[in-house]
Design a protein around this motif. Sequence first.
Motif, PDB file in Angstrom:
ATOM      1  N   TYR A   6       0.828  -1.211   0.000  1.00 20.44           N
ATOM      2  CA  TYR A   6       0.000   0.000   0.000  1.00 20.44           C
ATOM      3  C   TYR A   6       0.863   1.262   0.000  1.00 20.44           C
ATOM      4  CZ  TYR A   6      -3.371   3.490   1.596  1.00 20.44           C
ATOM      5  OH  TYR A   6      -4.152   4.619   1.720  1.00 20.44           O
ATOM      6  N   PHE A   7       2.030   1.174   0.646  1.00 21.41           N
ATOM      7  CA  PHE A   7       2.962   2.300   0.697  1.00 21.41           C
ATOM      8  C   PHE A   7       3.949   2.285  -0.482  1.00 21.41           C
ATOM      9  CE2 PHE A   7       1.352   2.193   4.960  1.00 21.41           C
ATOM     10  CZ  PHE A   7       1.466   3.486   5.433  1.00 21.41           C
ATOM     11  N   GLY A   8       3.758   1.333  -1.394  1.00 24.85           N
ATOM     12  CA  GLY A   8       4.656   1.231  -2.534  1.00 24.85           C
ATOM     13  C   GLY A   8       5.991   0.593  -2.194  1.00 24.85           C
ATOM     14  N   LEU A   9       6.004  -0.227  -1.137  1.00 27.63           N
ATOM     15  CA  LEU A   9       7.262  -0.797  -0.650  1.00 27.63           C
ATOM     16  C   LEU A   9       7.201  -2.323  -0.573  1.00 27.63           C
ATOM     17  CD1 LEU A   9       7.898   1.751   2.246  1.00 27.63           C
ATOM     18  CD2 LEU A   9       9.087   1.674   0.038  1.00 27.63           C
ATOM     19  N   LYS A  10       6.436  -2.943  -1.455  1.00 27.00           N
ATOM     20  CA  LYS A  10       6.257  -4.393  -1.413  1.00 27.00           C
ATOM     21  C   LYS A  10       7.577  -5.139  -1.490  1.00 27.00           C
ATOM     22  CE  LYS A  10       3.913  -8.237  -3.737  1.00 27.00           C
ATOM     23  NZ  LYS A  10       2.958  -8.628  -4.811  1.00 27.00           N
ATOM     24  N   GLN A  11       8.423  -4.785  -2.461  1.00 31.22           N
ATOM     25  CA  GLN A  11       9.674  -5.525  -2.650  1.00 31.22           C
ATOM     26  C   GLN A  11      10.611  -5.366  -1.447  1.00 31.22           C
ATOM     27  OE1 GLN A  11      11.969  -4.059  -5.914  1.00 31.22           O
ATOM     28  NE2 GLN A  11      11.720  -1.903  -5.357  1.00 31.22           N
TER      29      GLN A  11
END
Length: 232
Positions: A180-185
Amino acid sequence: MKPGDPQAVRVMFEEIASSYDTLNDLLSLRLHRVWKRQALSWIKPQPGQCLLDLCCGTGDVSFLLAEQVRPNGTVLGVDTAILPLQTAELRAATQPWLCVRWRQADAIMTGLTKSSIDGAIMAYGLRNILDPMGGLWEIHRVLKPNGRATILDFNPQPTGLRAYFQQFYLRQLVVPIADYFGLKQHYNYVEGSLDRFPTGQEQEELAYKVGFRIARYIPLAGGQMGLLRLEA
């Protein structure tokens, strides 16, 4: 990202610095603050001491320590990534009564003088170091005789129900929220880092090998987290 790769770890924490504190609160339901205070209870900070916060990130533990070593004590926060340290410096500017200093350095090679630190803490840092034994050795090197240190991190769960729960937590809660924060990886990395991280017993054995007089591992949060308590 390869777990333990120093350059990759530094870049990762540079990229998540702005969201790191918010995510810690969300992902642990703010329990990480309780666990960190439990870690500090072993060190027993005293006014006038010089304490070390290794892999300090944005400095939340550093500020807790600084409150307890006032008025003449000092806390040094060390991290390999510059952006979290810059965030910590901004926070420190709003609390000028606390004596906290910051240094960009590797946790394995801090550049500090031998036997110069009264106590040390590392919260969620040892798992990210290429050589965990090297990190323990450096802590032992900088501690004064009988100085205490504590290490807080995930507790690896190789098999069983606890392993299933840890996997479920990381895959179904941590990664989706990070996404959701664009930090999946970046948070996919956590599970892989646990595969190479020593168990509690192994951490105790490594600590004795580098010279610690006392090394005791304490499970937390139903065994999902753990504290390694050390005395030089």
